[in-house]
Design an enzyme around this catalytic site. Structure first.
Site, PDB file in Angstrom:
ATOM      1  N   ASP A 249      22.530   1.899  -1.672  1.00  0.00           N
ATOM      2  CA  ASP A 249      21.226   1.793  -1.021  1.00  0.00           C
ATOM      3  C   ASP A 249      21.373   1.834   0.480  1.00  0.00           C
ATOM      4  O   ASP A 249      22.429   1.545   1.004  1.00  0.00           O
ATOM      5  CB  ASP A 249      20.631   0.403  -1.317  1.00  0.00           C
ATOM      6  CG  ASP A 249      20.072   0.318  -2.708  1.00  0.00           C
ATOM      7  OD1 ASP A 249      20.194   1.293  -3.450  1.00  0.00           O
ATOM      8  OD2 ASP A 249      19.513  -0.750  -3.016  1.00  0.00           O
ATOM      9  N   LYS A 271      16.766   4.225  -0.062  1.00  0.00           N
ATOM     10  CA  LYS A 271      15.324   4.438  -0.065  1.00  0.00           C
ATOM     11  C   LYS A 271      14.758   3.723   1.136  1.00  0.00           C
ATOM     12  O   LYS A 271      15.177   2.644   1.490  1.00  0.00           O
ATOM     13  CB  LYS A 271      14.702   3.836  -1.314  1.00  0.00           C
ATOM     14  CG  LYS A 271      15.170   4.500  -2.549  1.00  0.00           C
ATOM     15  CD  LYS A 271      14.486   3.843  -3.718  1.00  0.00           C
ATOM     16  CE  LYS A 271      15.423   3.822  -4.894  1.00  0.00           C
ATOM     17  NZ  LYS A 271      15.495   2.552  -5.510  1.00  0.00           N
ATOM     18  N   ALA A 333      17.580 -11.471  -1.913  1.00  0.00           N
ATOM     19  CA  ALA A 333      17.138 -11.689  -0.529  1.00  0.00           C
ATOM     20  C   ALA A 333      16.428 -13.029  -0.364  1.00  0.00           C
ATOM     21  O   ALA A 333      16.606 -13.704   0.655  1.00  0.00           O
ATOM     22  CB  ALA A 333      16.227 -10.541  -0.090  1.00  0.00           C
ATOM     23  N   MET A 385       9.263  -6.465   0.104  1.00  0.00           N
ATOM     24  CA  MET A 385       8.633  -5.195   0.481  1.00  0.00           C
ATOM     25  C   MET A 385       7.187  -5.411   0.925  1.00  0.00           C
ATOM     26  O   MET A 385       6.313  -4.606   0.605  1.00  0.00           O
ATOM     27  CB  MET A 385       8.659  -4.225  -0.723  1.00  0.00           C
ATOM     28  CG  MET A 385      10.076  -3.851  -1.131  1.00  0.00           C
ATOM     29  SD  MET A 385      10.150  -2.870  -2.648  1.00  0.00           S
ATOM     30  CE  MET A 385      10.055  -4.136  -3.896  1.00  0.00           C
TER      31      MET A 385
HETATM   32  N1  SAH Z   1      17.247  -6.163  -5.074  1.00  0.00           N
HETATM   33  C1  SAH Z   1      16.949  -6.689  -3.756  1.00  0.00           C
HETATM   34  C2  SAH Z   1      15.532  -6.393  -3.342  1.00  0.00           C
HETATM   35  C3  SAH Z   1      15.236  -4.946  -3.174  1.00  0.00           C
HETATM   36  S1  SAH Z   1      13.590  -4.657  -2.666  1.00  0.00           S
HETATM   37  C4  SAH Z   1      17.230  -8.187  -3.733  1.00  0.00           C
HETATM   38  O1  SAH Z   1      17.452  -8.793  -4.773  1.00  0.00           O
HETATM   39  O2  SAH Z   1      17.235  -8.751  -2.650  1.00  0.00           O
HETATM   40  C5  SAH Z   1      13.777  -4.507  -0.944  1.00  0.00           C
HETATM   41  C6  SAH Z   1      13.177  -5.679  -0.220  1.00  0.00           C
HETATM   42  O3  SAH Z   1      14.048  -6.782  -0.294  1.00  0.00           O
HETATM   43  C7  SAH Z   1      12.965  -5.471   1.248  1.00  0.00           C
HETATM   44  O4  SAH Z   1      11.758  -4.778   1.498  1.00  0.00           O
HETATM   45  C8  SAH Z   1      12.914  -6.882   1.757  1.00  0.00           C
HETATM   46  O5  SAH Z   1      11.650  -7.437   1.483  1.00  0.00           O
HETATM   47  C9  SAH Z   1      13.905  -7.569   0.869  1.00  0.00           C
HETATM   48  N2  SAH Z   1      15.226  -7.690   1.497  1.00  0.00           N
HETATM   49  C10 SAH Z   1      16.381  -7.175   1.087  1.00  0.00           C
HETATM   50  N3  SAH Z   1      17.407  -7.552   1.871  1.00  0.00           N
HETATM   51  C11 SAH Z   1      16.884  -8.349   2.819  1.00  0.00           C
HETATM   52  C12 SAH Z   1      17.412  -9.067   3.929  1.00  0.00           C
HETATM   53  N4  SAH Z   1      18.716  -9.049   4.233  1.00  0.00           N
HETATM   54  N5  SAH Z   1      16.560  -9.777   4.690  1.00  0.00           N
HETATM   55  C13 SAH Z   1      15.255  -9.838   4.398  1.00  0.00           C
HETATM   56  N6  SAH Z   1      14.702  -9.184   3.368  1.00  0.00           N
HETATM   57  C14 SAH Z   1      15.483  -8.442   2.579  1.00  0.00           C
END
Ligand code: SAH
Length: 460
Positions: A249, A271, A333, A385
């Site tokens: 990703d 993406k 996250a 997101m």
């Molecule tokens: N599978 C991922 C989420 C993917 S969707 C997970 O479990 O974290 C993508 C969204 O995740 C982003 O738009 C944001 O809202 C969040 N995200 C991912 N990494 C992040 C980070 N380091 N800091 C803040 N938000 C994050």
């Protein structure tokens, strides 16, 4: 080289242990694992050794040391008394009898020293600095303990029983060597290490069969966490170092990609909001194709693959195509942001539940969130997101009855060096975020727990 390393086959052989205290007991424990016939010479025994003597697990001679104890039946001598003079005498007598002797914690008097070990029998790792750097050895050993899977011994034992079968299926030596590499690095070993012998056996059957035809690859669907590389799991790291190709990703921090095996091929399937580099169907097809080419494919995702990660869709496709795979969870996250921004997701006084939702609009542009369920107090709402539509989201929550002053925060680049936290409430957050112009991934956290940051923020 100060010492010549070798391993002793002690099974059934007499070892003389002089001393009956805790230190002797520690050594006796190991000697028993190696199947030695143990004789302990000591006027008194500690509780552990006493119990063993009662069970008949060792032969206790309740006497002080004398040279006669080193008889013709003795193969190896261990001095473990707390009396330095006695230890020295034992060492001298053993030396005269041309027997190897170890004086515990005294390499100067020992003709044989005992290494630190990592035991995954039949695999044994022995470490020694010749008494120079015990702390370094301890750390190295801890590292190896972490690195070597707990069931490694069972795997090696089992592989030993499969040698003939493998040799018969693959008569060519060069090809067989390659097959062995695939066994040790691939689904056969990973199934067995997961404790599933039947699946390992089936995977081995498939591998041997496939070797007659085209090679068989596999896919590892791995969560890489929110960005701080120290938040990777050990299993994720191991897979990252084994992969032939990585499909990743854009969300991943650059430091994470640096940990992938250097000569692995890299494919960016990243993406971005409103700009899909590769449509999901193409990613699914790509994973299947790479695995069918015989590659070990690392599908590396930010956070956790099963939290807004479309991991379910990817493995459904792999299942349908009969491609072997495994899923390795990561820190999502929300967990990363909560920890590094000092906002617990639940709290006895402020939030009894927590819900994760996506603020990504449907194809027709509409936000389809269960608004009424997100409004009641006493819960934390985390929005993934959610930045592009933050204003809409906050307005809807207020329209459904949430107080405009409910605390809300945006955490950008959670757990990374560039982390930024913007705190406001439902009324003010959208504007504050717009002003900050975040560029990294951002997460929205809504609820009373946001207030706790003032007190609990700890990171930098
Ligand atoms: N599978 C991922 C989420 C993917 S969707 C997970 O479990 O974290 C993508 C969204 O995740 C982003 O738009 C944001 O809202 C969040 N995200 C991912 N990494 C992040 C980070 N380091 N800091 C803040 N938000 C994050």
């Amino acid at each position: 080289m100060d010492y010549f390393p070798f391993f002793l086959a002690l099974r059934g052989r007499r070892v003389l242990v002089v001393g009956g205290g805790e230190i002797a007991a520690r050594k006796v424990r190991l000697l028993r694992r190696a199947g030695a016939r143990i004789r302990v010479l000591a006027p008194r025994l500690c509780a552990e050794l006493d119990a063993l003597a009662t069970q008949g697990a060792l032969d206790w001679q309740a006497a002080p040391y004398s040279a006669a104890a080193i008889d013709a039946d003795t193969w190896f001598v261990l001095a473990a008394t707390d009396d330095e003079a006695v230890n020295a005498q034992v060492a001298a007598d053993a030396e005269r009898a041309r027997l190897w002797v170890n004086v515990v914690d005294d390499p100067r008097r020992s003709s044989a020293i005992t290494p630190a070990i990592v035991d995954r029998n039949p695999l044994l790792v022995a470490l020694s600095s010749g008494g120079r750097a015990p702390v370094y050895i301890r750390q190295l050993r801890a590292r190896l303990e972490r690195e070597l899977p707990p069931r490694l011994g069972e795997l090696l034992e089992w592989l030993g029983t499969q040698r003939a079968r493998i040799a018969q299926a693959i008569p060519d030596m060069v090809q067989r060597l390659r097959v062995w590499e695939r066994i040790v690095d691939g689904p056969v070993a990973s199934r067995k290490l997961a404790g599933d012998t039947a699946a390992a056996d089936a995977a081995l059957g498939r591998l041997l069969e496939a070797e007659q035809g085209a090679p068989q690859g596999e896919v590892w669907l791995v969560g890489a966490g929110p960005g701080d590389p120290d938040l990777l799991t050990l299993k994720a790291l191991r897979r990252m170092q084994q992969a032939d190709v990585v499909v990743h990703d854009r969300l991943l921090g650059p430091q994470i990609l640096d940990l992938v095996r250097r000569d692995a091929e890299r494919i960016d399937a990243g993406k971005r909001r409103s700009r899909h580099t590769l449509p999901q169907e193409d990613i699914n097809a790509l994973l299947v194709r790479l695995a069918r080419e015989g590659k070990r494919v690392l599908r590396l995702k930010g956070g956790d693959p099963f939290v807004f990660g479309r991991g379910g869709e990817e493995i459904a496709e792999l299942l349908a195509a009969g491609v072997p795979f495994e899923v390795i969870p990561g820190i999502t996250a929300a967990n990363g942001a909560a920890a590094y921004a000092g906002m617990p997701l639940t709290h006895r006084d402020h939030a009894q539940s927590c819900v994760f939702v996506t603020g990504h609009p449907r194809a027709d542009g509409a936000l389809s969130l269960p608004w009424a369920t997100l409004v009641p107090p006493g819960q934390t709402v985390v929005i993934y997101m959610g930045l592009t539509r933050l204003e809409d989201i906050c307005a809807q929550l207020i329209a459904y009855g949430a107080p405009a002053q409910r605390p809300a925060a945006m955490v950008e680049n959670a757990s990374r060096a560039e982390q930024r936290v913007i705190v406001g409430d439902l009324a003010t957050l959208p504007q504050k975020v717009a002003q900050a112009q975040p560029e990294g991934p951002g997460l929205v956290i809504i609820g009373e727990v946001v207030r706790l940051r003032a007190q609990l923020s700890w990171w930098r």
